[in-house]
Design a protein around this motif. Structure first.
Motif, mmCIF file in Angstrom:
data_model
loop_
_atom_site.group_PDB
_atom_site.id
_atom_site.type_symbol
_atom_site.label_atom_id
_atom_site.label_comp_id
_atom_site.label_asym_id
_atom_site.label_seq_id
_atom_site.Cartn_x
_atom_site.Cartn_y
_atom_site.Cartn_z
ATOM 1 N N ARG A 235 7.737 0.668 -20.197
ATOM 2 C CA ARG A 235 7.744 0.399 -18.754
ATOM 3 C C ARG A 235 9.095 0.797 -18.155
ATOM 4 O O ARG A 235 9.171 1.425 -17.106
ATOM 5 N N GLU A 236 10.172 0.423 -18.881
ATOM 6 C CA GLU A 236 11.510 0.756 -18.383
ATOM 7 C C GLU A 236 11.726 2.269 -18.330
ATOM 8 O O GLU A 236 12.306 2.791 -17.385
ATOM 9 N N ALA A 237 11.201 2.953 -19.380
ATOM 10 C CA ALA A 237 11.357 4.415 -19.421
ATOM 11 C C ALA A 237 10.638 5.043 -18.225
ATOM 12 O O ALA A 237 11.133 5.985 -17.602
ATOM 13 N N LEU A 238 9.466 4.478 -17.890
ATOM 14 C CA LEU A 238 8.692 5.004 -16.767
ATOM 15 C C LEU A 238 9.448 4.796 -15.450
ATOM 16 O O LEU A 238 9.541 5.706 -14.614
ATOM 17 N N VAL A 239 10.013 3.590 -15.296
ATOM 18 C CA VAL A 239 10.773 3.292 -14.069
ATOM 19 C C VAL A 239 11.952 4.261 -13.967
ATOM 20 O O VAL A 239 12.233 4.823 -12.902
ATOM 21 N N GLU A 240 12.611 4.496 -15.116
ATOM 22 C CA GLU A 240 13.766 5.391 -15.128
ATOM 23 C C GLU A 240 13.342 6.805 -14.724
ATOM 24 O O GLU A 240 14.006 7.465 -13.925
ATOM 25 N N GLN A 241 12.189 7.239 -15.283
ATOM 26 C CA GLN A 241 11.677 8.576 -14.937
ATOM 27 C C GLN A 241 11.428 8.681 -13.436
ATOM 28 O O GLN A 241 11.751 9.674 -12.801
ATOM 29 N N ARG A 242 10.820 7.617 -12.901
ATOM 30 C CA ARG A 242 10.487 7.637 -11.465
ATOM 31 C C ARG A 242 11.739 7.663 -10.618
ATOM 32 O O ARG A 242 11.782 8.315 -9.580
#
Ligand code: ADP
Length: 477
Positions: A235-242
């Protein structure tokens, strides 16, 4: 000693000497175990080893106490069965050696059921544990051992609080006691995300589902625990990507705005040069110092103006971790207009504000929300330029509180509107109808707004142009 009354009993019964040699056995014994008198009774029980035999002897014969043990029988030519052996000392009249009387209760069905349950628990992927009504750990499967880094022996009988993070650890006993008294469920049958403490002291995110069981009048609680570490990391990786994508979006917008930004900075720079030349001239002519001071002050104002433009661009283009803070919608829009205004001015387009008073506060990442409004305004300008502003040169930026209590911000243009064949493609990444477009603007805007719990959409206006709008939930104080 013959025991005719026991002969027809359906439960195997035997009598043996203190060495374990069979003296007598009933019919059920002979049929089920098949060991004849004179042989050792324990022959079909291969796992009943010398140590256990010595224990039987010392407990039963020497200490004169009953003895119970669960044993697996493997009689030749017969399926294996589980028995509970109940043995007690028997000293018949005239016997000079102590003897043993034993009976066997067939517990195969129960034992297999239990073994299967244990096998299921032990091989389960999720950590499963049970606690008693006082919160003491009773069972702890292999996955729980792996997750928490404790062996069963290390946790058995200890309070479940040892696996919890504060504040739950301190409060757990009172939760449990409160539930047992009032029946008020805070987690039982509901499940929730929590933090757990492992043997190394590390805190890990978990999902805990608790159910209650009552067996033989005893209340127990079963907890099924799923490790959420990987899910959280993903989830954190996704937020970072966004966030990175949003930042790339802002950089690309700045790139597209270079002409208007250059114009915006050139104006004060030209003025600075002008005031500087005037100052020099006045000094050469020995003019009044107040006039020279006046020119220098004006020069300073222009320098600050140029600095403010650069500062705004820097703030907007900076890569930063997403922050959420209380923000005033109208202030965000007004502040942004200092940046977006240059683009509109360059094309002689008016940005008209219709901002509702007393809007409730937002809890947002201010730069990201400004990025969305800027994108919508720039798209509106492009749309109007596409038809040479033939419908007019005004864009309306509006803020209001809608009937659902959400804050709605809209940007209405006088462009051609969204064509029917664009409807499904509009928010698709890399879809653009512009020669130099990237097609990422609207898709990034939609992601930003949905990350903030809102939605972004559009409608064509009945007369001319399109309105793109987003709604955001107001901040609950
Ligand atoms: P880009 O601006 O790079 O094309 P966007 O994702 O911002 O990328 O926009 C995608 C497409 O949506 C645009 O190419 C255009 O066809 C359409 N569009 C966006 N805003 C408007 C508008 N206000 N009026 C008409 N069409 C629009």
């Amino acid at each position: 000693m013959q025991l005719p009354a026991l002969d027809r009993l359906p439960v195997p019964v035997f009598r043996c000497d203190d060495e374990g040699r069979l003296i007598w056995a009933n019919v059920a014994w002979t049929e089920q175990l098949g060991v004849p008198p004179g042989e050792f009774w324990y022959l079909p029980f291969r796992e009943f080893d010398a140590a256990q035999r010595a224990q039987l002897r010392s407990r039963c014969i020497e200490a004169n106490e009953p003895f119970t043990i669960r044993l697996r029988a493997e009689p030749p030519g017969k399926p294996q069965r589980w028995y509970e052996l109940v043995a007690q000392p028997a000293i018949p009249d005239g016997a000079n050696q102590p003897q043993l009387l034993g009976s066997l209760i067939d517990v195969t069905q129960y034992t297999l059921g239990k073994a299967e349950t244990e096998a299921i628990l032990e091989t389960a992927v999720d950590a499963i544990l049970t606690i008693d009504a006082e919160g003491r750990i009773e069972t702890f499967n292999q996955a729980a051992c792996d997750l928490f880094g404790y062996s069963f022996e290390e946790v058995q009988g200890r309070n479940i609080a040892m696996l919890m993070g504060s504040p739950h650890a301190a409060d757990h006993d009172s939760y449990l006691a409160n539930y047992l008294i009032t029946g008020e469920k805070k987690i039982i049958g509901i499940g929730r995300e929590l933090e757990a403490r492992t043997a190394s002291g590390a805190m890990i995110p978990i999902y805990l589902a608790v159910s209650e069981i009552e067996l033989a009048g005893r209340r127990r609680f079963t907890g099924i625990i799923r490790d959420l570490t990987e899910q959280h990391a993903a989830r954190e990786a996704l937020v970072e990507q966004r966030e990175k994508l949003a930042h790339v979006g802002r950089l690309s917008t700045m790139g597209e705005m270079t002409a208007s930004i250059a114009h915006e900075i050139n104006q004060p720079l030209t003025a600075i040069a002008m005031y500087a030349q005037a100052g020099v001239k006045m000094l050469q002519q020995n003019r009044d110092t107040t006039k020279i001071m006046d020119a220098l002050e004006k020069l300073n104002v222009q320098a600050l103006r140029a600095g403010a433009v650069i500062e705004r661009i820097q703030r907007f283009a900076r890569a930063q971790d997403s922050v959420r803070e209380l923000a005033d919608t109208n202030e965000l829009i007004r502040d942004l207009l200092k940046l977006a205004g240059s683009d509109a001015r360059l094309h002689s387009i008016e940005l008209k504000l219709e901002l509702a008073d007393d809007l409730p506060a937002l809890f947002v990442d201010p730069i990201q929300i400004q990025q969305v409004v800027l994108n919508l305004i720039r798209n509106a300008i492009d749309a109007m330029l596409e038809i040479d502003c033939s419908n007019g040169r005004t864009i309306v930026v509006r803020s209001e509180l809608n009937s659902q209590g959400e804050i709605e911000v809209s940007v209405s243009d006088l462009g051609p509107g969204v064509a029917d064949n664009q409807v499904d493609l509009l928010f698709t990444p890399f879809h653009t109808t512009k020669k130099e477009g990237m097609g990422m603007g609207l898709s990034i805007c939609r992601t930003i707004i949905s990350e903030h719990g809102g939605e972004l959409s559009y409608r064509n206006k009945p007369d001319a142009g399109a309105t793109f709008f987003f709604r955001l939930p107001q901040h609950d104080a």
